[in-house]
Design a protein around this motif. Structure first.
Motif, PDB file in Angstrom:
ATOM      1  N   LEU A 151     -30.946   0.084  -3.514  1.00  0.00           N
ATOM      2  CA  LEU A 151     -29.865  -0.795  -3.036  1.00  0.00           C
ATOM      3  C   LEU A 151     -29.772  -0.816  -1.514  1.00  0.00           C
ATOM      4  CD1 LEU A 151     -27.487  -2.657  -3.841  1.00  0.00           C
ATOM      5  CD2 LEU A 151     -26.018  -0.658  -3.720  1.00  0.00           C
ATOM      6  N   ILE A 152     -29.887   0.350  -0.884  1.00  0.00           N
ATOM      7  CA  ILE A 152     -29.708   0.410   0.579  1.00  0.00           C
ATOM      8  C   ILE A 152     -30.761  -0.455   1.277  1.00  0.00           C
ATOM      9  CG2 ILE A 152     -31.096   2.527   0.973  1.00  0.00           C
ATOM     10  CD1 ILE A 152     -28.691   3.334   2.884  1.00  0.00           C
ATOM     11  N   ALA A 153     -32.002  -0.458   0.745  1.00  0.00           N
ATOM     12  CA  ALA A 153     -33.058  -1.289   1.348  1.00  0.00           C
ATOM     13  C   ALA A 153     -32.782  -2.772   1.091  1.00  0.00           C
ATOM     14  CB  ALA A 153     -34.411  -0.899   0.764  1.00  0.00           C
ATOM     15  N   THR A 174     -18.819  -0.985  -5.514  1.00  0.00           N
ATOM     16  CA  THR A 174     -19.588   0.090  -6.150  1.00  0.00           C
ATOM     17  C   THR A 174     -19.328   0.154  -7.649  1.00  0.00           C
ATOM     18  OG1 THR A 174     -19.666   1.416  -4.146  1.00  0.00           O
ATOM     19  CG2 THR A 174     -19.887   2.599  -6.214  1.00  0.00           C
ATOM     20  N   VAL A 175     -18.056   0.206  -8.049  1.00  0.00           N
ATOM     21  CA  VAL A 175     -17.766   0.342  -9.487  1.00  0.00           C
ATOM     22  C   VAL A 175     -18.172  -0.921 -10.237  1.00  0.00           C
ATOM     23  CG1 VAL A 175     -15.964   2.095  -9.299  1.00  0.00           C
ATOM     24  CG2 VAL A 175     -15.331  -0.308  -9.158  1.00  0.00           C
ATOM     25  N   LEU A 176     -17.983  -2.086  -9.603  1.00  0.00           N
ATOM     26  CA  LEU A 176     -18.338  -3.342 -10.271  1.00  0.00           C
ATOM     27  C   LEU A 176     -19.838  -3.388 -10.563  1.00  0.00           C
ATOM     28  CD1 LEU A 176     -17.661  -6.189 -11.269  1.00  0.00           C
ATOM     29  CD2 LEU A 176     -17.944  -7.008  -8.937  1.00  0.00           C
ATOM     30  N   LEU A 177     -20.657  -3.072  -9.571  1.00  0.00           N
ATOM     31  CA  LEU A 177     -22.110  -3.131  -9.772  1.00  0.00           C
ATOM     32  C   LEU A 177     -22.568  -2.053 -10.758  1.00  0.00           C
ATOM     33  CD1 LEU A 177     -24.905  -4.219  -9.138  1.00  0.00           C
ATOM     34  CD2 LEU A 177     -24.981  -2.768  -7.108  1.00  0.00           C
ATOM     35  N   GLY A 178     -22.121  -0.822 -10.539  1.00  0.00           N
ATOM     36  CA  GLY A 178     -22.563   0.288 -11.387  1.00  0.00           C
ATOM     37  C   GLY A 178     -22.166   0.103 -12.838  1.00  0.00           C
ATOM     38  N   PHE A 179     -20.948  -0.364 -13.062  1.00  0.00           N
ATOM     39  CA  PHE A 179     -20.435  -0.512 -14.423  1.00  0.00           C
ATOM     40  C   PHE A 179     -21.110  -1.683 -15.147  1.00  0.00           C
ATOM     41  CE2 PHE A 179     -17.502  -1.810 -17.698  1.00  0.00           C
ATOM     42  CZ  PHE A 179     -16.984  -0.624 -18.181  1.00  0.00           C
ATOM     43  N   THR A 180     -21.207  -2.826 -14.467  1.00  0.00           N
ATOM     44  CA  THR A 180     -21.708  -4.033 -15.128  1.00  0.00           C
ATOM     45  C   THR A 180     -23.188  -3.920 -15.458  1.00  0.00           C
ATOM     46  OG1 THR A 180     -20.142  -5.153 -13.700  1.00  0.00           O
ATOM     47  CG2 THR A 180     -21.529  -6.546 -15.028  1.00  0.00           C
ATOM     48  N   MET A 181     -23.907  -3.080 -14.678  1.00  0.00           N
ATOM     49  CA  MET A 181     -25.335  -2.897 -14.942  1.00  0.00           C
ATOM     50  C   MET A 181     -25.598  -2.311 -16.329  1.00  0.00           C
ATOM     51  SD  MET A 181     -27.141  -1.491 -11.545  1.00  0.00           S
ATOM     52  CE  MET A 181     -28.602  -1.254 -12.519  1.00  0.00           C
ATOM     53  N   VAL A 182     -24.625  -1.565 -16.846  1.00  0.00           N
ATOM     54  CA  VAL A 182     -24.796  -0.974 -18.180  1.00  0.00           C
ATOM     55  C   VAL A 182     -24.962  -2.088 -19.220  1.00  0.00           C
ATOM     56  CG1 VAL A 182     -23.721   0.472 -19.941  1.00  0.00           C
ATOM     57  CG2 VAL A 182     -23.486   1.061 -17.541  1.00  0.00           C
ATOM     58  N   LEU A 194     -23.528  -4.880   9.614  1.00  0.00           N
ATOM     59  CA  LEU A 194     -24.596  -4.055   9.029  1.00  0.00           C
ATOM     60  C   LEU A 194     -24.104  -2.656   8.688  1.00  0.00           C
ATOM     61  CD1 LEU A 194     -27.541  -3.693   8.212  1.00  0.00           C
ATOM     62  CD2 LEU A 194     -28.066  -3.066  10.568  1.00  0.00           C
ATOM     63  N   ARG A 195     -23.266  -2.097   9.568  1.00  0.00           N
ATOM     64  CA  ARG A 195     -22.809  -0.726   9.342  1.00  0.00           C
ATOM     65  C   ARG A 195     -21.977  -0.651   8.053  1.00  0.00           C
ATOM     66  NH1 ARG A 195     -18.833   2.856  11.141  1.00  0.00           N
ATOM     67  NH2 ARG A 195     -17.585   1.154  11.974  1.00  0.00           N
ATOM     68  N   LEU A 196     -21.080  -1.630   7.879  1.00  0.00           N
ATOM     69  CA  LEU A 196     -20.239  -1.640   6.681  1.00  0.00           C
ATOM     70  C   LEU A 196     -21.075  -1.894   5.424  1.00  0.00           C
ATOM     71  CD1 LEU A 196     -16.963  -3.551   7.606  1.00  0.00           C
ATOM     72  CD2 LEU A 196     -17.241  -1.142   7.066  1.00  0.00           C
ATOM     73  N   ALA A 197     -22.048  -2.809   5.538  1.00  0.00           N
ATOM     74  CA  ALA A 197     -22.891  -3.125   4.377  1.00  0.00           C
ATOM     75  C   ALA A 197     -23.687  -1.891   3.962  1.00  0.00           C
ATOM     76  CB  ALA A 197     -23.818  -4.290   4.716  1.00  0.00           C
ATOM     77  N   LEU A 198     -24.233  -1.167   4.962  1.00  0.00           N
ATOM     78  CA  LEU A 198     -24.976   0.057   4.643  1.00  0.00           C
ATOM     79  C   LEU A 198     -24.042   1.129   4.091  1.00  0.00           C
ATOM     80  CD1 LEU A 198     -27.489   0.310   7.640  1.00  0.00           C
ATOM     81  CD2 LEU A 198     -27.924  -0.481   5.299  1.00  0.00           C
ATOM     82  N   PHE A 224     -22.279   3.796  -2.874  1.00  0.00           N
ATOM     83  CA  PHE A 224     -22.909   3.591  -4.188  1.00  0.00           C
ATOM     84  C   PHE A 224     -23.805   4.792  -4.533  1.00  0.00           C
ATOM     85  CE2 PHE A 224     -26.072   1.755  -7.075  1.00  0.00           C
ATOM     86  CZ  PHE A 224     -25.266   1.027  -7.948  1.00  0.00           C
ATOM     87  N   ALA A 225     -24.611   5.225  -3.553  1.00  0.00           N
ATOM     88  CA  ALA A 225     -25.525   6.366  -3.781  1.00  0.00           C
ATOM     89  C   ALA A 225     -24.732   7.650  -4.005  1.00  0.00           C
ATOM     90  CB  ALA A 225     -26.471   6.514  -2.594  1.00  0.00           C
TER      91      ALA A 225
END
Lengths: 202, 375
Positions: free
Chosen positions: B279-281, B179-187, B225-229, B235-236
């Protein structure tokens, strides 16, 4: 005399409290100290230009002069009679761009806001023009005397200071190249075979 | 028999690995929230110095992650020199550094290197501001260096938890690290827009690649699937928390130091508003489509490329809708979707080709027969 369990707890708490207080005090000194990197600088206008926008006379102030590409500064825009009864729009035209209808890639239009550190005037705080060359600032001012437009043309922006931008970017992206190298090494050491996953409850 | 010998080996592994891993993740989370706060401060308030409170939170995040990493590297070095066994679940396999001066678990080596690099870029940034003024932009070389350094620390955090994936805390931590890796790097990738050439916008390419690559990596690594979701839900939830926190913290700090808010501030907070709500989709699509194709015996690389391309186009188009929706602007005409969709297709295809391997690389960090699994 050895301290009792309760006293030991109190002393430990006191020591812990003192440590935390010392850390906070040190942080406070950093935050409140007179470091030049800390204080919010006042808006010092060192150069001004005049623009006639219809019936309105505008003073454009610069906190640094001459201007250099990428070097940020404070811009102030002061119409005669103040901003209270007026509305302003600023349009920037980059060097080499055509007329105002054909806005270039760095041109921007914005309703003028008060300068956050000089609330009596409009302004742009710590704003940099990205390219060297002759820039144009186009003003539209609407007030008691109607709408007026005017331009500050041939605002000279000199070459950027510091090392060439390509070199700066090469140095700034070193962690990306390090990460890429790490991924390449890990890629080579990981076979295409598919081992078992890590499924389970977190 | 000594006390240490009496302890179940799994307990030792868990207690030694969990604390530094948690500290590295906490540091990464501080960096992420500090960045969101800082960005919102510049948008809503304005003035910048080297030591604003959001900057201090950013610095503290890297300092915490760096010190925790250093402690593990020193402890591992001491254990190696004393010929004591080193548990690979604590940060992965130990590798020699500076000849054989240090032995560093590879996860902590990466997170610590990111923190050290952050310190160096902090000094470069101070010099840069002396030269160029306090430009409040993301896309300056030292700022990108700082962001990439924190991203390196976050990759290290991901590796640390992946190495402990046999443990429940390891798997939980992986979700937070993704979560932090994706959210932060997107900046950083969002700010590539100023390098656009015609319809080719590197921000769309970079952001889409990142989202789809992380989705493939998470799906490939978690294989559930459960863990991926659950990753997409974490993230949300983080997006929701930052949506509230960033403007609140910026305005509270402005009130504290007696600065006014800018005129005409409106719209949602910048950083969470740009985190992908699709992201979830994307995660569900990647998991279901690649799983079905695998069971049908299709060639996995081709399948990943096709699924990645579809997920990329979906991500890019969804971003074109999300941004105007959350800012209350009209959705642009359908014709403007073509170029981003094509760019998303290209970036997603590339991400589909590399993402599954990234997942396997993460799995390879965990020791083959870990002790204390499941705790």
């Amino acid at each position: 005399m050895r301290p009792s369990a309760q006293n030991r707890g109190t002393m430990s708490f006191t020591r812990g409290f003192r440590t935390v207080a010392a850390i906070l005090a040190a942080l406070g000194l950093i935050v409140a100290g007179p470091s030049p990197a800390l204080a919010y600088p006042p808006v010092d206008v060192v150069h001004t230009e005049r623009v006639q926008a219809g019936p309105y006379r505008l003073t454009v102030g610069f906190s640094t002069w001459p201007l250099r590409a990428l070097q940020s500064l404070d811009f102030t825009f002061t119409p005669e009679g103040g901003i209270a009864d007026k509305r302003g729009v600023l349009l920037l035209r980059a060097p080499g761009d055509g007329d105002l209808e054909r806005i270039g890639r760095v041109a921007t239009e914005a309703r003028l806001a008060r300068h956050p550190r000089k609330l009596g005037v409009w302004g742009l705080d710590t704003f940099a023009l990205p390219y060297e060359g002759a820039w144009t600032l186009h003003f539209s001012v609407e007030g008691p005397a109607g709408l007026g437009e005017g331009e500050l043309r041939n605002l000279a922006v000199l070459a950027q200071p510091g090392p060439p931008l390509g070199l700066s970017w090469a140095l700034g992206t070193v962690p990306l190249w390090a990460l890429t190298a790490l991924l390449v090494v890990a890629w080579r050491r990981t076979g295409p075979a598919r081992p078992a996953g890590v499924a389970g409850s977190p | 028999m000594t006390l240490a010998q009496e302890r179940p080996p799994g307990r030792v592994a868990v207690s030694r690995g969990r604390l530094p891993a948690a500290l590295v993740l906490l540091g990464a989370m501080l960096s992420f929230s500090g960045l969101s706060w800082d960005v919102q401060w510049h948008i809503d308030v304005g003035p910048d110095t080297f030591f604003t409170l959001p900057h201090l939170v950013l610095y503290a995040g890297s300092a915490l992650a760096g010190l925790a990493s250093l402690a593990v590297v020193l402890a591992t070095t001491a254990a190696r020199r004393a010929d004591r066994p080193v548990d690979e679940a604590v940060g992965g396999r130990a590798v020699p550094v500076f000849g054989r001066l240090f032995s560093a678990p590879v996860g902590y080596l990466v997170s610590g290197t990111g923190a050290a690099s952050f310190l160096l870029y902090g000094l470069v940034d101070l010099w840069w501001h002396e030269l160029y003024g306090f430009d409040a932009v993301i896309a300056s070389p030292p700022h990108i260096g700082l962001i990439l350094s924190v991203a390196l620390t976050m990759v290290g955090a991901l590796m640390v938890f992946a190495a402990a994936s046999a443990h429940r805390w390891g798997r939980s931590g992986v979700l937070g690290a993704f979560t932090v890796l994706l959210g932060f790097t997107m900046v950083a990738t969002n700010n590539l827009a100023e390098f656009a050439v015609g319809p080719i916008d590197p921000a769309v390419l970079g952001t889409t690649f990142l989202v789809v690559a992380v989705a493939f990596t998470a799906v490939g690594f978690l294989d559930n699937l459960r863990l991926a979701l659950l990753f997409a839900v974490v993230f949300a939830a983080t997006q929701a928390v930052l949506w509230w926190f960033s403007p609140w913290a910026a305005h509270a700090y402005a009130a504290q130091v007696g600065l006014p808010l800018r005129d005409y501030i409106d719209g949602p907070p910048y950083l969470p508003a740009n985190m992908p709500m699709i992201l979830i989709a994307v995660v569900a699509l990647v998991h279901v489509a690649t799983g079905r194709a695998r069971r049908a015996g299709n060639r996995p690389r081709w399948v990943a490329a096709v699924v990645g391309g579809s997920a990329g186009a979906l991500t890019a188009v969804a971003a074109m809708v999300q941004v105007p929706l959350v800012y209350g602007n009209p959705i642009p005409p359908i014709g403007t979707f073509v170029a981003p969709a094509v760019l998303g297709l290209v970036a997603g295809t590339a991400a589909g080709l590399v993402g599954p391997r990234f997942g396997r690389m993460l799995r390879a960090l965990a020791p083959a027969a870990p002790s204390g699994a499941g705790r």
